[in-house]
Structure formats: structure tokens, C-alpha cells
Design a protein around this motif. Structure first.
Motif, PDB file in Angstrom:
ATOM      1  N   GLN A 205       0.823  -1.201   0.000  1.00 29.62           N
ATOM      2  CA  GLN A 205       0.000   0.000   0.000  1.00 29.62           C
ATOM      3  C   GLN A 205       0.860   1.256   0.000  1.00 29.62           C
ATOM      4  O   GLN A 205       1.992   1.265   0.486  1.00 29.62           O
ATOM      5  CB  GLN A 205      -0.958   0.019   1.193  1.00 29.62           C
ATOM      6  N   ASN A 206       0.288   2.318  -0.589  1.00 29.50           N
ATOM      7  CA  ASN A 206       0.917   3.628  -0.612  1.00 29.50           C
ATOM      8  C   ASN A 206       0.220   4.532   0.389  1.00 29.50           C
ATOM      9  O   ASN A 206      -1.016   4.522   0.484  1.00 29.50           O
ATOM     10  CB  ASN A 206       0.818   4.247  -2.008  1.00 29.50           C
ATOM     11  N   PHE A 207       0.988   5.299   1.134  1.00 34.12           N
ATOM     12  CA  PHE A 207       0.427   6.266   2.056  1.00 34.12           C
ATOM     13  C   PHE A 207       0.407   7.636   1.397  1.00 34.12           C
ATOM     14  O   PHE A 207       1.251   7.959   0.551  1.00 34.12           O
ATOM     15  CB  PHE A 207       1.242   6.311   3.351  1.00 34.12           C
ATOM     16  N   GLU A 208      -0.556   8.472   1.796  1.00 28.58           N
ATOM     17  CA  GLU A 208      -0.740   9.753   1.130  1.00 28.58           C
ATOM     18  C   GLU A 208       0.210  10.829   1.650  1.00 28.58           C
ATOM     19  O   GLU A 208       0.383  11.858   1.014  1.00 28.58           O
ATOM     20  CB  GLU A 208      -2.190  10.206   1.294  1.00 28.58           C
ATOM     21  N   GLY A 209       0.834  10.636   2.786  1.00 24.37           N
ATOM     22  CA  GLY A 209       1.687  11.654   3.369  1.00 24.37           C
ATOM     23  C   GLY A 209       2.916  11.927   2.521  1.00 24.37           C
ATOM     24  O   GLY A 209       3.549  11.006   2.012  1.00 24.37           O
ATOM     25  N   ARG A 210       3.278  13.204   2.363  1.00 22.73           N
ATOM     26  CA  ARG A 210       4.474  13.614   1.641  1.00 22.73           C
ATOM     27  C   ARG A 210       5.369  14.402   2.588  1.00 22.73           C
ATOM     28  O   ARG A 210       4.888  15.213   3.380  1.00 22.73           O
ATOM     29  CB  ARG A 210       4.100  14.487   0.445  1.00 22.73           C
ATOM     30  N   TYR A 211       6.675  14.158   2.479  1.00 23.99           N
ATOM     31  CA  TYR A 211       7.629  14.847   3.337  1.00 23.99           C
ATOM     32  C   TYR A 211       8.706  15.508   2.485  1.00 23.99           C
ATOM     33  O   TYR A 211       9.201  14.911   1.529  1.00 23.99           O
ATOM     34  CB  TYR A 211       8.303  13.869   4.301  1.00 23.99           C
ATOM     35  N   ILE A 212       9.064  16.741   2.852  1.00 19.52           N
ATOM     36  CA  ILE A 212      10.253  17.384   2.321  1.00 19.52           C
ATOM     37  C   ILE A 212      11.430  16.969   3.207  1.00 19.52           C
ATOM     38  O   ILE A 212      11.345  16.984   4.434  1.00 19.52           O
ATOM     39  CB  ILE A 212      10.129  18.918   2.321  1.00 19.52           C
ATOM     40  N   ILE A 213      12.536  16.579   2.579  1.00 21.22           N
ATOM     41  CA  ILE A 213      13.773  16.260   3.291  1.00 21.22           C
ATOM     42  C   ILE A 213      14.776  17.344   2.952  1.00 21.22           C
ATOM     43  O   ILE A 213      15.081  17.577   1.779  1.00 21.22           O
ATOM     44  CB  ILE A 213      14.330  14.894   2.865  1.00 21.22           C
ATOM     45  N   ALA A 214      15.281  18.040   3.964  1.00 22.41           N
ATOM     46  CA  ALA A 214      16.245  19.121   3.745  1.00 22.41           C
ATOM     47  C   ALA A 214      17.484  18.885   4.597  1.00 22.41           C
ATOM     48  O   ALA A 214      17.381  18.623   5.798  1.00 22.41           O
ATOM     49  CB  ALA A 214      15.623  20.470   4.092  1.00 22.41           C
ATOM     50  N   ASP A 215      18.660  18.959   3.967  1.00 23.40           N
ATOM     51  CA  ASP A 215      19.937  18.945   4.678  1.00 23.40           C
ATOM     52  C   ASP A 215      20.438  20.383   4.770  1.00 23.40           C
ATOM     53  O   ASP A 215      20.502  21.088   3.753  1.00 23.40           O
ATOM     54  CB  ASP A 215      20.979  18.130   3.921  1.00 23.40           C
ATOM     55  N   ILE A 216      20.808  20.811   5.975  1.00 24.55           N
ATOM     56  CA  ILE A 216      21.389  22.131   6.145  1.00 24.55           C
ATOM     57  C   ILE A 216      22.708  22.001   6.892  1.00 24.55           C
ATOM     58  O   ILE A 216      22.924  21.026   7.622  1.00 24.55           O
ATOM     59  CB  ILE A 216      20.447  23.089   6.913  1.00 24.55           C
ATOM     60  N   GLN A 217      23.608  22.956   6.680  1.00 26.46           N
ATOM     61  CA  GLN A 217      24.859  22.997   7.420  1.00 26.46           C
ATOM     62  C   GLN A 217      24.739  24.081   8.485  1.00 26.46           C
ATOM     63  O   GLN A 217      24.451  25.242   8.177  1.00 26.46           O
ATOM     64  CB  GLN A 217      26.036  23.275   6.492  1.00 26.46           C
ATOM     65  N   LYS A 373       5.304  -2.869  11.827  1.00 25.70           N
ATOM     66  CA  LYS A 373       5.721  -1.802  12.745  1.00 25.70           C
ATOM     67  C   LYS A 373       5.716  -0.445  12.040  1.00 25.70           C
ATOM     68  O   LYS A 373       5.308   0.575  12.623  1.00 25.70           O
ATOM     69  CB  LYS A 373       7.104  -2.111  13.298  1.00 25.70           C
ATOM     70  N   SER A 374       6.183  -0.414  10.792  1.00 23.95           N
ATOM     71  CA  SER A 374       6.266   0.854  10.069  1.00 23.95           C
ATOM     72  C   SER A 374       4.884   1.430   9.788  1.00 23.95           C
ATOM     73  O   SER A 374       4.695   2.653   9.816  1.00 23.95           O
ATOM     74  CB  SER A 374       7.027   0.662   8.757  1.00 23.95           C
ATOM     75  N   GLU A 375       3.911   0.572   9.476  1.00 23.74           N
ATOM     76  CA  GLU A 375       2.562   1.074   9.214  1.00 23.74           C
ATOM     77  C   GLU A 375       1.978   1.741  10.446  1.00 23.74           C
ATOM     78  O   GLU A 375       1.315   2.776  10.346  1.00 23.74           O
ATOM     79  CB  GLU A 375       1.663  -0.065   8.731  1.00 23.74           C
ATOM     80  N   LYS A 376       2.247   1.182  11.616  1.00 21.91           N
ATOM     81  CA  LYS A 376       1.773   1.814  12.847  1.00 21.91           C
ATOM     82  C   LYS A 376       2.443   3.165  13.043  1.00 21.91           C
ATOM     83  O   LYS A 376       1.791   4.161  13.395  1.00 21.91           O
ATOM     84  CB  LYS A 376       2.046   0.901  14.045  1.00 21.91           C
ATOM     85  N   SER A 377       3.766   3.213  12.825  1.00 23.73           N
ATOM     86  CA  SER A 377       4.489   4.477  12.963  1.00 23.73           C
ATOM     87  C   SER A 377       4.007   5.495  11.951  1.00 23.73           C
ATOM     88  O   SER A 377       3.816   6.673  12.266  1.00 23.73           O
ATOM     89  CB  SER A 377       5.996   4.250  12.797  1.00 23.73           C
ATOM     90  N   THR A 378       3.793   5.044  10.698  1.00 25.29           N
ATOM     91  CA  THR A 378       3.394   5.959   9.636  1.00 25.29           C
ATOM     92  C   THR A 378       2.009   6.523   9.895  1.00 25.29           C
ATOM     93  O   THR A 378       1.759   7.721   9.683  1.00 25.29           O
ATOM     94  CB  THR A 378       3.436   5.241   8.276  1.00 25.29           C
ATOM     95  N   PRO A 383      -1.308  10.712   9.818  1.00 26.46           N
ATOM     96  CA  PRO A 383      -2.657  10.120   9.824  1.00 26.46           C
ATOM     97  C   PRO A 383      -3.305  10.186   8.446  1.00 26.46           C
ATOM     98  O   PRO A 383      -3.249  11.222   7.768  1.00 26.46           O
ATOM     99  CB  PRO A 383      -3.404  10.979  10.840  1.00 26.46           C
ATOM    100  N   ARG A 384      -3.912   9.062   8.039  1.00 27.88           N
ATOM    101  CA  ARG A 384      -4.449   8.983   6.675  1.00 27.88           C
ATOM    102  C   ARG A 384      -5.844   9.581   6.552  1.00 27.88           C
ATOM    103  O   ARG A 384      -6.267   9.946   5.461  1.00 27.88           O
ATOM    104  CB  ARG A 384      -4.472   7.523   6.219  1.00 27.88           C
ATOM    105  N   THR A 385      -6.567   9.657   7.646  1.00 29.25           N
ATOM    106  CA  THR A 385      -7.929  10.174   7.601  1.00 29.25           C
ATOM    107  C   THR A 385      -8.129  11.166   8.747  1.00 29.25           C
ATOM    108  O   THR A 385      -7.324  11.232   9.684  1.00 29.25           O
ATOM    109  CB  THR A 385      -8.959   9.052   7.745  1.00 29.25           C
ATOM    110  N   ARG A 386      -9.209  11.921   8.682  1.00 28.45           N
ATOM    111  CA  ARG A 386      -9.519  12.868   9.760  1.00 28.45           C
ATOM    112  C   ARG A 386      -9.750  12.107  11.067  1.00 28.45           C
ATOM    113  O   ARG A 386      -9.354  12.563  12.145  1.00 28.45           O
ATOM    114  CB  ARG A 386     -10.760  13.682   9.397  1.00 28.45           C
ATOM    115  N   GLY A 387     -10.345  10.916  10.971  1.00 28.19           N
ATOM    116  CA  GLY A 387     -10.562  10.113  12.174  1.00 28.19           C
ATOM    117  C   GLY A 387      -9.254   9.684  12.817  1.00 28.19           C
ATOM    118  O   GLY A 387      -9.098   9.752  14.047  1.00 28.19           O
TER     119      GLY A 387
END
Length: 545
Positions: A205-217, A373-378, A383-387
Motif C-alpha cells: 500500500q501507498n500512504f498519502e503523506g508527503r515529506y520534504i527532506i532538507a539537509d542544512i549545514q 511496525k512501520s505502518e503503525k508508525s506511519t 494520519p491517513r484520515t480525519r478520524g
């Protein structure tokens, strides 16, 4: 990837690797590994440890850029120690064992991962993936048993006509050529072209959440720990993760809300503004510069089978898991070591081909455990829904005043998957009440419990099986003369006996990949020999059942 341009880095000097000269290039190999990422190189180094040659091919001309996988678990450091490449990782990485989580600006959790003086390695280390790849490549380049071919793309794969191998079509700057290989390890990543060429698909399954990953110094000398911010003022309705890395590089992951456009969010000025708001909320006021950024979405996907005849899939080519809980890279390292020792032993005539089927059995179940375990963390992080969001926020609100509820948000369970139901594992006999069970990762122990810098138990492990014989174990004479097993006789009052829950006359058999295969009360040489024979037969009973 986005950022300053591929391989233009503030903190890393990327080398330029050329394709090997075509003159004298071998057109056959016992093992070919497609993909020179960390997992492909781990597999090659494992094969080399047991005396087997391999060829690695990769279309790139240097290492991957950006931090990508950064959290390396104790189990992976044990594997790096096994492969003889540990020292540069210890010199560069940042060890840590704790983290803090905040909800709407208030801390509700501080967790501490299990650690003790008996452990050689800390629970977790932070190090950017380009260093991971460089240090592994240094080991690859130093091995006379590994043929590394950069700028070499695999464009075709077919079963050999005699069924005894695979024919690959490879292409480098001088054009295409064919190479026959006895075994193919597919380590070509999440978008695996080999999967597509073989008509295979990941399922899940695919989750709808999107994350930006940024490396800074940023020069900001604070203790190394992980920060998680839920619904912070900097990013209302989002989740933010912050990790410190070597060379004053900080990794910031922040969730995009459903109403945010991805292309707009990836514009450099918007990345800078979002990062600055996160740093302000964390109280970090040091100057900083943007190094690299990308976008990420969470998926839990895997192949139905990791072995397809002479082709075997490892790492992200076999499975994709979310970053939450840092299990993707660490799971892949154990893939590479698992198939590496088994294939090496089969090629050396020490084990039947059936042992290769146990790779699929063990590592696919390990991935399913990671996915659970990852699905629980994700779902908690994104959260995939308002509920789901309402329930998550209710739990976090409760955790602000009641400590028991804070554990709902503690994702740290980095114990490697245990092969209790593996065909290679001998179930426990009666009488064991403590210590790690067969199938678990073998723990380390100090040989002198009063020392903090002395020799550890695994320093004495052999390249094959290792038998820990505590006190008086009869019938070890024939085992001690066998090159398949190293026998270590241990005093029953040592720290190792405490760690393994063993007493006088007990024995513990550890596999080449440092997982426990069997243990016995009142052990004897004949039973130990039988267990080793059974493992080398792929877990099949002596009568063929």
C-alpha cells in the motif's frame, strides 16, 4: 534530487569513477550484483569474506548525493564489524540513544533505547548515506575478489539456455556487451529496472503523506538526539523530524499538508522559509546554509518472492518501507549479509542449494514484520484520515499529562527480526529460562566484565559457525578440527554466560551472520554436528523430509 546540483556539496568531495577498460574485461562471473548502493556492496563484501568473487555493475559514476538513509542501528554496525569495514564508520558517525517528542510545543516523551556496558556498539548512529557508500566502497576497492564496474548499465536479463545461470546485457560508454553469470543479485533500488525487465511488481500500500527532506549545514553544538514535533507552530497540522549528522549537517523532514502544492513547496525560497521556522521553534539561532533537498512519500511494498531461480532480490529492489523507525536501510543490510554467506557457502560446496530458499523465508518475514511496525508508525506520524488524526491528537493530548500515554508515540524498536520459525533454526529444548532464543541476533559481551575498553566476545568469532561452549561440554574434539565451526570454550561465570543465560555444560551455536541457530543444556558434539549438517542442507531433515 534537488538542491545545489548533483554532486556539488558543501561537505563531501565526490569522486569520479570511469567504466573499466573493455580490454581484458571478463564476460562471465560466478555472481553479478546489479546496483552499487550500500546493500549491493554489503552483499559483495559478505561474499568476499567467505572467499567468493563477484562483479558489481552500476550506471552511475559516483555515490548517491544527499543524506538519504542516515540512522544506522547497532545490528548494522555488527554487520560492518563482520565485514571488516567498521573503523571509518566509528570515526565519522554520531552515536545516540535517546530522543524527545513534542506536541504543540510541549514535550511529552523522552525515550532511551536499550544500552549497557556489555554492548560493544551504541543503539543508533547518525551518518549520511554518501559516507556509508564511500566507506563501503573503500572496502570493495581494497578487495581483490570484487570487480567494480561504474558507468555500466544493465539493460537486459534472460535465463541462460541451459538453465544454469543468467545472461545480462550490459552497456558502458564503449557500447553494449553480454555477460553470463551463475547468480544475479538485484540490488538496483526502489525503482529496480531488473524488476521491470523480469515482469515483477511490488505489492502493498501507498500512504498519502508527503515529506520534504532538507539537509542544512549549521554549527550548533548540542547533544545528539532525535526530535519529533507534532503539530508545531512552525508547521501547523504537520509532523517534523530533526536529526544531527556529522560535519555540522542537520537533516530536517517536514510533512506537507494536503493543501500544499508539491512543486511550490520544493522551490528553494519556500524550503528556506520552512526550515527557518522549524529552527526558530527549536530555539536554534546559529547561521545555516541549505545543502540538499528532496521529497518523499511513505510506502509499504514488497515482492511476493525474493528468489526467482538464479535471480535474487535484496534491499529496496525487494521491498520498500517508510523511513519512520529507520528500518529500511538496516533491514537491507541484513538482506545482504544473509544472502551473502548462504550463497558463498553454496558456491564453496559447504551447503546445498536449498539453503538459498531460507533467504526468502527469513528475510521476507523480516520485511513483513518491519511493515507491520512501520505502518503503525506511519499512521501515527502521518494520519491517513480525519478520524486517525483526531485519535492521534487525542493520544498526544493525553500524553502531555499522563506519561503512560507517551509510549503510543515511541517508535523505537530496533531489535532485529528473530528467525524463530526459520527452517535453519533448531527449537529450544526444555529447561531454558533466560538468554536469547534460537533465531535471535547473537549479543556481544565483554571478556573482562570490569573493563570498558577491552576485548569483546565477537572479536573471537570465526568466519563460519561459532560454538560457545560453557564449562564442560563433551565430544567437542571432532568439532575443533572442523573448518566449518570455531569452538570457544567459555567459563560459566563469565559475562557471556550471563548474557546468554547459560550454565556449566550448556552450548550455543551461532551462524556465520551472527544469529543464534541452536542451544543445548548438557550439550554434546554429536547433537551440535547434526544441527550444522541440517543447516547446510537448507534445513531439510536427514531423511529428506
Amino acid at each position: 534530487p534537488h538542491g545545489k546540483g548533483r554532486w556539488d556539496s558543501l561537505y563531501f568531495d565526490y569522486p569520479e569513477f570511469a567504466a573499466p577498460p573493455r580490454d581484458g574485461l571478463s564476460k562471465s562471473a560466478e555472481v553479478t550484483i546489479v546496483g552499487a548502493g550500500p546493500i549491493g556492496m554489503v552483499a559483495a563484501l559478505t561474499l568476499a569474506r567467505y572467499g567468493q568473487r563477484s562483479v558489481i555493475v552500476d550506471a552511475k559514476h559516483t555515490f548517491n548525493d544527499g543524506s538519504r538513509a542516515i540512522c544506522v542501528a547497532r545490528s548494522s554496525f555488527t554487520a560492518l564489524q563482520l565485514l571488516g569495514v567498521l573503523d571509518p564508520f566509528l570515526d565519522k558517525s554520531l552515536p545516540w540513544a535517546s530522543g524527545r517528542s513534542f506536541f504543540r510545543g510541549r514535550q511529552f516523551l523522552e525515550f532511551f533505547m536499550p544500552d549497557s556496558a556489555a554492548e560493544r556498539h551504541r543503539p543508533m548512529y547518525n551518518i549520511e548515506q554518501q559516507y556509508i557508500e564511500k566507506f563501503l566502497h573503500d572496502g570493495v576497492a581494497a578487495s581483490p575478489l570484487i570487480d567494480m564496474r561504474w558507468q555500466t548499465e544493465c539493460t537486459g536479463v534472460a535465463e541462460a539456455e541451459d538453465g544454469e545461470g543468467v545472461v545480462l546485457t550490459l552497456s558502458d560508454p564503449d557500447g553494449p556487451y553480454e555477460m553470463r553469470t551463475g547468480w544475479l543479485l538485484a540490488a538496483d533500488g526502489a525503482r529496480s529496472p531488473l524488476r521491470s525487465m523480469m515482469g515483477l511488481r511490488l505489492a502493498g500500500q501507498n500512504f498519502e503523506g508527503r515529506y520534504i527532506i532538507a539537509d542544512i549545514q549549521m554549527d550548533n553544538p548540542v547533544p545528539v538526539e532525535r526530535f519529533a514535533l507534532f503539530d508545531p507552530d512552525a508547521r501547523p497540522g504537520s509532523t517534523v523530524l530533526v536529526h544531527q549528522q556529522p560535519d555540522n549537517i542537520w537533516r530536517i523532514d517536514y510533512q506537507l499538508r494536503d493543501d500544499e502544492d508539491e512543486d511550490e513547496a520544493l522551490r528553494e525560497e519556500n524550503i528556506r522559509a520552512a526550515v527557518q521556522m522549524v529552527l526558530d521553534e527549536c530555539g536554534y539561532d546559529a547561521p545555516w546554509d541549505l545543502e540538499w533537498w528532496s521529497v518523499y512519500s511513505a510506502n509499504t511494498l514488497l515482492l511476493d518472492s525474493y528468489r526467482h531461480g538464479r535471480a535474487i532480490f535484496i534491499g529496496d529492489a525487494a521491498h520498500i518501507v517508510p523511513i519512520f523507525g529507520v528500518r529500511g536501510f538496516n533491514n537491507g543490510v541484513l538482506d545482504g549479509v544473509n544472502i551473502g554467506w548462504k550463497l558463498a557457502w553454496h558456491l564453496a560446496g559447504k551447503a546445498d542449494e536449498a539453503i538459498l530458499d531460507s533467504y526468502d523465508h527469513e528475510r521476507r518475514r523480516a520485511t513483513l514484520d518491519v511493515i507491520e511496525k512501520s505502518e503503525k508508525s506511519t499512521q501515527f506520524m502521518t494520519p491517513r484520515t480525519r478520524g486517525h488524526a483526531i485519535m492521534r491528537d487525542a493520544a498526544l493530548s493525553l500524553a502531555l499529562d499522563f506519561p503512560f500515554a507517551s509510549q503510543f508515540a515511541n517508535p523505537r524498536n530496533m531489535t532485529p527480526y528473530e528467525y524463530h520459525d526459520s527452517p535453519l533454526t533448531t527449537p529450544d529444548g526444555a529447561g531454558w529460562s533466560g538468554g536469547p532464543r534460537p533465531g535471535a541476533a547473537a549479543p556481544d559481551a565483554r571478556l573482562d566484565r570490569s573493563s570498558t575498553k577491552g576485548e569483546f566476545l565477537m572479536d573471537r568469532f570465526g568466519t563460519g559457525f561459532t560454538l560457545l561452549a560453557f564449562g564442560n561440554v563433551p565430544g567437542l574434539e571432532t568439532l575443533q578440527a572442523d573448518d566449518l565451526v570455531t569452538v570457544l570454550t567459555m567459563p560459566p561465570e563469565d559475562e557471556a554466560a550471563d548474557v546468554y543465560g547459560a550454565g556449566d555444560g550448556d552450548a550455543v551455536l551461532v551462524r556465520p551472520d551472527r544469529f543464534i541457530a541452536a542451544r543445548w543444556h548438557r550439550a554434546n558434539g554429536a547433537a551440535i554436528r547434526s544441527a550444522i549438517t541440517r543447516i547446510c542442507a537448507g534445513g531439510l531433515q536427514e531423511d529428506g523430509e
